[in-house]
Design an enzyme around this catalytic site. Structure first.
Site, PDB file in Angstrom:
ATOM      1  N   GLU A 164       0.800  -1.237   0.000  1.00 59.74           N
ATOM      2  CA  GLU A 164       0.000   0.000   0.000  1.00 59.74           C
ATOM      3  C   GLU A 164       0.834   1.289   0.000  1.00 59.74           C
ATOM      4  O   GLU A 164       0.321   2.359   0.281  1.00 59.74           O
ATOM      5  CB  GLU A 164      -0.977   0.001   1.208  1.00 59.74           C
ATOM      6  N   TYR A 166       3.420   2.062   1.992  1.00 61.76           N
ATOM      7  CA  TYR A 166       3.992   2.463   3.282  1.00 61.76           C
ATOM      8  C   TYR A 166       5.502   2.175   3.302  1.00 61.76           C
ATOM      9  O   TYR A 166       6.070   1.709   2.309  1.00 61.76           O
ATOM     10  CB  TYR A 166       3.277   1.729   4.417  1.00 61.76           C
ATOM     11  N   ARG A 214       2.182  -8.844   4.404  1.00 61.69           N
ATOM     12  CA  ARG A 214       1.315  -8.267   3.361  1.00 61.69           C
ATOM     13  C   ARG A 214       2.202  -7.832   2.216  1.00 61.69           C
ATOM     14  O   ARG A 214       2.964  -6.865   2.315  1.00 61.69           O
ATOM     15  CB  ARG A 214       0.551  -7.090   3.954  1.00 61.69           C
ATOM     16  N   HIS A 252      -1.573   3.798  -1.885  1.00 58.09           N
ATOM     17  CA  HIS A 252      -2.652   4.763  -1.649  1.00 58.09           C
ATOM     18  C   HIS A 252      -2.631   5.900  -2.666  1.00 58.09           C
ATOM     19  O   HIS A 252      -3.659   6.493  -2.949  1.00 58.09           O
ATOM     20  CB  HIS A 252      -2.571   5.328  -0.232  1.00 58.09           C
ATOM     21  N   GLN A 339     -18.370   5.139   2.365  1.00 58.34           N
ATOM     22  CA  GLN A 339     -18.911   6.374   2.935  1.00 58.34           C
ATOM     23  C   GLN A 339     -18.755   6.504   4.449  1.00 58.34           C
ATOM     24  O   GLN A 339     -18.550   7.606   4.948  1.00 58.34           O
ATOM     25  CB  GLN A 339     -20.395   6.501   2.566  1.00 58.34           C
TER      26      GLN A 339
HETATM   27  P1  FAD Z   1     -36.472   8.015   0.533  1.00 59.49           P
HETATM   28  O1  FAD Z   1     -35.444   7.092   0.061  1.00 59.49           O
HETATM   29  O2  FAD Z   1     -36.811   9.184  -0.318  1.00 59.49           O
HETATM   30  O3  FAD Z   1     -37.793   7.168   0.823  1.00 59.49           O
HETATM   31  C1  FAD Z   1     -39.024   7.755   1.188  1.00 59.49           C
HETATM   32  C2  FAD Z   1     -40.158   6.814   0.832  1.00 59.49           C
HETATM   33  O4  FAD Z   1     -41.362   7.334   1.399  1.00 59.49           O
HETATM   34  C3  FAD Z   1     -40.415   6.708  -0.656  1.00 59.49           C
HETATM   35  O5  FAD Z   1     -40.353   5.352  -1.049  1.00 59.49           O
HETATM   36  C4  FAD Z   1     -41.827   7.282  -0.849  1.00 59.49           C
HETATM   37  O6  FAD Z   1     -42.562   6.594  -1.843  1.00 59.49           O
HETATM   38  C5  FAD Z   1     -42.438   7.051   0.522  1.00 59.49           C
HETATM   39  N1  FAD Z   1     -43.565   7.938   0.859  1.00 59.49           N
HETATM   40  C6  FAD Z   1     -43.587   9.305   0.807  1.00 59.49           C
HETATM   41  N2  FAD Z   1     -44.790   9.750   1.257  1.00 59.49           N
HETATM   42  C7  FAD Z   1     -45.530   8.660   1.594  1.00 59.49           C
HETATM   43  C8  FAD Z   1     -46.833   8.474   2.122  1.00 59.49           C
HETATM   44  N3  FAD Z   1     -47.636   9.483   2.446  1.00 59.49           N
HETATM   45  N4  FAD Z   1     -47.272   7.208   2.316  1.00 59.49           N
HETATM   46  C9  FAD Z   1     -46.485   6.147   2.027  1.00 59.49           C
HETATM   47  N5  FAD Z   1     -45.243   6.283   1.539  1.00 59.49           N
HETATM   48  C10 FAD Z   1     -44.754   7.521   1.329  1.00 59.49           C
HETATM   49  N6  FAD Z   1     -26.993   7.893  -0.800  1.00 59.49           N
HETATM   50  C11 FAD Z   1     -25.863   7.365  -0.381  1.00 59.49           C
HETATM   51  O7  FAD Z   1     -25.608   7.355   0.828  1.00 59.49           O
HETATM   52  N7  FAD Z   1     -24.953   6.825  -1.247  1.00 59.49           N
HETATM   53  C12 FAD Z   1     -25.169   6.797  -2.583  1.00 59.49           C
HETATM   54  O8  FAD Z   1     -24.329   6.306  -3.342  1.00 59.49           O
HETATM   55  C13 FAD Z   1     -26.377   7.354  -3.058  1.00 59.49           C
HETATM   56  N8  FAD Z   1     -26.639   7.370  -4.383  1.00 59.49           N
HETATM   57  C14 FAD Z   1     -27.802   7.907  -4.816  1.00 59.49           C
HETATM   58  C15 FAD Z   1     -28.064   7.937  -6.166  1.00 59.49           C
HETATM   59  C16 FAD Z   1     -29.244   8.463  -6.649  1.00 59.49           C
HETATM   60  C17 FAD Z   1     -29.486   8.498  -8.109  1.00 59.49           C
HETATM   61  C18 FAD Z   1     -30.213   8.990  -5.737  1.00 59.49           C
HETATM   62  C19 FAD Z   1     -31.502   9.560  -6.241  1.00 59.49           C
HETATM   63  C20 FAD Z   1     -29.959   8.986  -4.384  1.00 59.49           C
HETATM   64  C21 FAD Z   1     -28.759   8.454  -3.911  1.00 59.49           C
HETATM   65  N9  FAD Z   1     -28.440   8.454  -2.559  1.00 59.49           N
HETATM   66  C22 FAD Z   1     -27.280   7.903  -2.122  1.00 59.49           C
HETATM   67  C23 FAD Z   1     -29.318   9.148  -1.587  1.00 59.49           C
HETATM   68  C24 FAD Z   1     -30.197   8.218  -0.790  1.00 59.49           C
HETATM   69  O9  FAD Z   1     -30.811   7.276  -1.618  1.00 59.49           O
HETATM   70  C25 FAD Z   1     -31.219   9.038  -0.030  1.00 59.49           C
HETATM   71  O10 FAD Z   1     -30.566  10.004   0.746  1.00 59.49           O
HETATM   72  C26 FAD Z   1     -32.049   8.156   0.876  1.00 59.49           C
HETATM   73  O11 FAD Z   1     -32.761   7.225   0.105  1.00 59.49           O
HETATM   74  C27 FAD Z   1     -33.046   8.973   1.701  1.00 59.49           C
HETATM   75  O12 FAD Z   1     -33.720   8.057   2.506  1.00 59.49           O
HETATM   76  P2  FAD Z   1     -35.158   8.282   3.151  1.00 59.49           P
HETATM   77  O13 FAD Z   1     -35.539   6.969   3.730  1.00 59.49           O
HETATM   78  O14 FAD Z   1     -35.133   9.462   4.018  1.00 59.49           O
HETATM   79  O15 FAD Z   1     -36.130   8.656   1.934  1.00 59.49           O
HETATM   80 FE1  SF4 Z   2     -17.709   0.776   4.268  1.00 57.21          FE
HETATM   81 FE2  SF4 Z   2     -20.093  -0.123   5.081  1.00 57.21          FE
HETATM   82 FE3  SF4 Z   2     -19.861   1.102   2.725  1.00 57.21          FE
HETATM   83 FE4  SF4 Z   2     -18.861  -1.342   3.128  1.00 57.21          FE
HETATM   84  S1  SF4 Z   2     -21.008  -0.747   3.162  1.00 57.21           S
HETATM   85  S2  SF4 Z   2     -17.835   0.328   2.127  1.00 57.21           S
HETATM   86  S3  SF4 Z   2     -18.147  -1.184   5.199  1.00 57.21           S
HETATM   87  S4  SF4 Z   2     -19.510   1.990   4.710  1.00 57.21           S
END
Ligand code: FAD
Ligand code: SF4
Length: 671
Positions: A164, A166, A214, A252, A339
């Protein structure tokens, strides 16, 4: 089902209960005043979950080799009390544990870091001091002392970190070793340090102590070792007394992703397989192995004698147990997002896991059985809602999970469409299986409203209704050329050849990725053409090629583009976009949208003053932030029951799946 993986491995007089190694991960707890107790709980959970051999995060053999000034080391007997609870906890469950000895060399973030030659690393700002001959001999003795102390603390062995980029690696490779004495020049001289270290460590610890070395099998940097050199070093390390060799991939500073989500599973196992016939001691393969089927396949194919997985044990401490008991579908799979593990470490936070917020917090976030069983409605089956529902059910509550959509997952169903993010399918599978196992009642395709609240007989309600795209306040924002990211990703509306994307946050960048790879005629056409031999495979591939779109991404802020992307993966995402000739501009002032396209005031060349520009595009896609989907809490408050709000429904700033899952788990642990 996983016979090879679960077969014990005999190494000298030591028996390992299976072929699973939990690779070394720095957690940040090594430097925590409460770290001994927390690490003991962290490793105990993994030993209880069946891991055969655990390697700790790195401990330096001396001050200069620490990761940073206050970084962890093992240099004196006073420190043994920190380690004993850790080794005892692992041994209580039949596990074995090694201490990793890590001297970071020129990667150390401290004044006074050392290296074979005074050449600053591209990922560090401290210029290292060149070690003199006496200091090199002292460093070798420091490794031996560290190993002896590890033995006294109850460790079953040590891993000598030789890859890596080091210190040890820096001695081996010409690029970082410009010495002319007996530690530089010829390959024989450059590998003198690792060989001497392994010899001294063996001498200090005797024959019944495991030494894993390693070995950097692919440096992925200029002037890195050739395969023949790697074989030679492996053989010399074996002769010097190592018990096992673990595979190291990439320094790295290498600009090739080696563990991120876009790296295919087990992408580097071939190099271990290529090395294996040249060595007698067992070999361990690693990198992007996150699934017991893949691990088993590698062992069956004779690629290695043991499989190393690190992050998968953050994601699920019971990975091995679930494989052993024939429940692999219950494994919470590491999706290689970095993440909450590496990105945390690189921003000086304790490592945890996006899909398992308990990782590293075993002593703080506990899912105890509920003292009183209650009935919950969880509204929204995105990551926040699914996690809350699962943890509540695991604790013994009755839970009904509602979502207006017909499928579980919320926005994760969009994330899986992005090239390189398909591992989120595993997260969706995990929740599907576990929600069913724990008896959560699903009401999918059902929008939750006041009538559900009044007639459902719930004691408490959790709102996890997530987010919707934020609109843009701009002349022409209702023009037919304008689409939201949902139009593109969810409704799959047609997108032409020339595209402007407004917003260079995670979602804007993801939409750009999606459009660089998404074929206008469907991804499966080439497969079909090939399968029925309508076209030759090579021609079929060309048919399936995506449109060569001209994509421009804009960001209003003048911050560097990608600043808010993952610390350890953002660069790879941007690199990939640039390879598709996607243009990225910051400091953009949006003027208007009309039939001609997008009018923006922006500087197209570095250092030039911003000027009014017209981007003649077919579509303008808005990915300029999000807002809560709907404020149900104000409608429901006062109806006589506690209402809790989590995830995007509560706060959109800084929202991602990590935050959503963590909030779901933390709330459900308290109720
Ligand atoms: P949401 O995922 O928005 O879920 C809310 C749910 O509530 C929905 O299914 C909706 O239908 C439902 N709902 C709303 N109102 C009602 C109601 N009145 N009755 C019943 N159901 C309802 N995050 C990461 O950490 N890493 C990533 O790599 C990543 N990539 C992403 C890529 C894309 C293209 C997108 C769009 C998002 C990505 N995210 C990523 C972000 C992540 O998906 C969101 O931050 C996360 O899903 C938010 O979670 P939540 O549960 O708060 O809401
Ligand atoms: Fe790291 Fe968890 Fe993402 Fe795996 S799923 S890369 S352990 S944060």
């Amino acid at each position: 089902m996983f016979e090879k993986l679960l077969t014990p491995l005999q190494v000298g007089n030591i028996t390992l209960r299976n072929r699973v190694l939990m690779g070394s991960m720095h957690t940040g707890l090594e430097e925590d005043p409460e770290g001994s107790r927390k690490l003991a709980a962290f490793y105990e959970a993994r030993a209880k979950g069946g891991v055969g051999l655990i390697v700790t995060g790195g401990f330096s053999p001396n001050t200069a080799g620490r990761v940073f000034e206050e970084g962890a080391d093992l240099v004196s007997e006073d420190q043994l009390d920190f380690h004993r609870p850790i080794t005892e906890a692992v041994h209580r469950h039949g596990g074995r544990i090694l201490l990793q000895i890590l001297h970071t060399g020129r990667y150390s973030y401290q004044e006074g870091c050392v290296a074979p030659s005074p050449i600053t690393a591209p990922i560090n700002f401290y210029r290292p001091k060149e070690l003199d001959h006496e200091e090199i001999l002292q460093t070798i003795n420091d490794y031996a002392r560290c190993a002896k102390l590890a033995q006294m603390a109850g460790y079953d062995g040590v891993e000598v970190m030789g890859s890596e980029g080091y210190l040890i690696n820096e001695f081996i490779v010409k690029k970082t070793n410009h010495r002319t004495d007996e530690w530089g020049g010829s390959y024989e001289n450059r590998i003198r340090l690792p060989i001497s270290i392994v010899e001294k460590v063996r001498e200090a610890t005797g024959s019944d102590f495991l030494i894993v070395y390693r070995l950097s099998c692919l440096d992925l940097v200029e002037e890195g070792s050739s395969f023949e050199e790697v074989v030679e070093l492996g053989q010399r390390i074996e002769e010097a007394g190592a018990s096992l060799i673990n595979t190291g991939i990439g320094w790295h500073e290498a600009r090739i992703p080696t563990i991120a989500m876009m790296v295919p599973r087990a992408a580097f196992a071939w190099v271990t397989g290529k090395l294996k016939p040249h060595l007698k001691i067992p070999l361990i393969t690693s990198n992007r192995i996150n699934d017991p089927y893949v691990a088993e396949g590698l062992l069956r194919d004779g690629m290695a004698d043991m499989v190393s997985m690190a992050r998968p044990f953050l994601a699920d401490e019971d990975f091995v147990l679930k494989a052993e008991e024939g429940r692999p579908e219950e494994i919470n799979t590491c999706i290689a997002c970095n993440q909450a593990c590496l990105d945390h470490i690189f921003s000086m936070q304790t490592a945890s896991c996006l899909v398992n917020p308990r990782a590293g917090r075993e002593t703080e976030l506990e899912f105890e059985p509920a003292s009183t069983q209650k009935t919950f409605a969880v509204v929204g089956a995105g990551p926040a809602g699914m996690t809350a529902a699962l943890v509540l059910a695991q604790r013994g509550h009755r839970v009904t999970l509602f979502d207006s959509k017909k499928e579980l997952g919320g926005q994760l169903n969009l994330a899986v469409k992005i090239p390189g993010k398909s591992e989120f399918h595993e997260t969706l599978r995990y929740y599907r299986v576990m929600l069913a196992k724990h008896g959560v009642t699903l009401r999918l395709g059902k929008t939750f409203d006041s009538s559900n609240l009044e007639n459902g007989g719930f004691d408490e309600v959790i709102l996890a209704t997530g987010v919707k795209p934020r609109g843009l306040n701009l002349e022409g924002s209702k023009h037919p050329k304008v689409l939201s990211y949902l139009d593109v990703l969810e409704h799959e509306k047609p997108v032409g050849e020339k595209v402007a994307i407004i917003g260079a946050g995670g979602i804007g960048i993801d939409v750009a990725h999606y459009l660089t790879t998404k074929s206008s005629i469907g991804d499966d056409v080439s497969g079909y053409m090939n399968q029925y031999q309508i076209l030759e495979p090579r021609e079929a591939l060309e048919v399936g090629q995506p449109l060569k779109r001209k994509i421009t991404v804009f960001q209003r802020s003048s911050d560097k583009i990608g600043k808010r992307l993952g610390k350890t993966t953002g660069w790879a995402h941007l690199q990939s976009l640039r390879s598709h000739e996607v243009k990225l501009y910051n400091g953009a002032e949006y003027l208007k949208i009309d039939d001609k396209g997008l009018h923006v005031k922006v500087s197209l060349e570095k250092g030039e003053a911003p000027q009014d520009q017209l981007f003649e595009v077919d579509q303008i896609i808005i990915a300029a932030g999000q807002e809560p989907f709907e404020d149900l809490s104000s409608r429901f408050n006062g109806k006589g029951m506690p209402i809790h709000v989590i995830g995007g429904a509560r706060e959109t700033r800084g929202l991602d799946a990590k935050v959503a899952i963590r909030e779901g788990a933390e709330l459900a642990a308290r109720l």
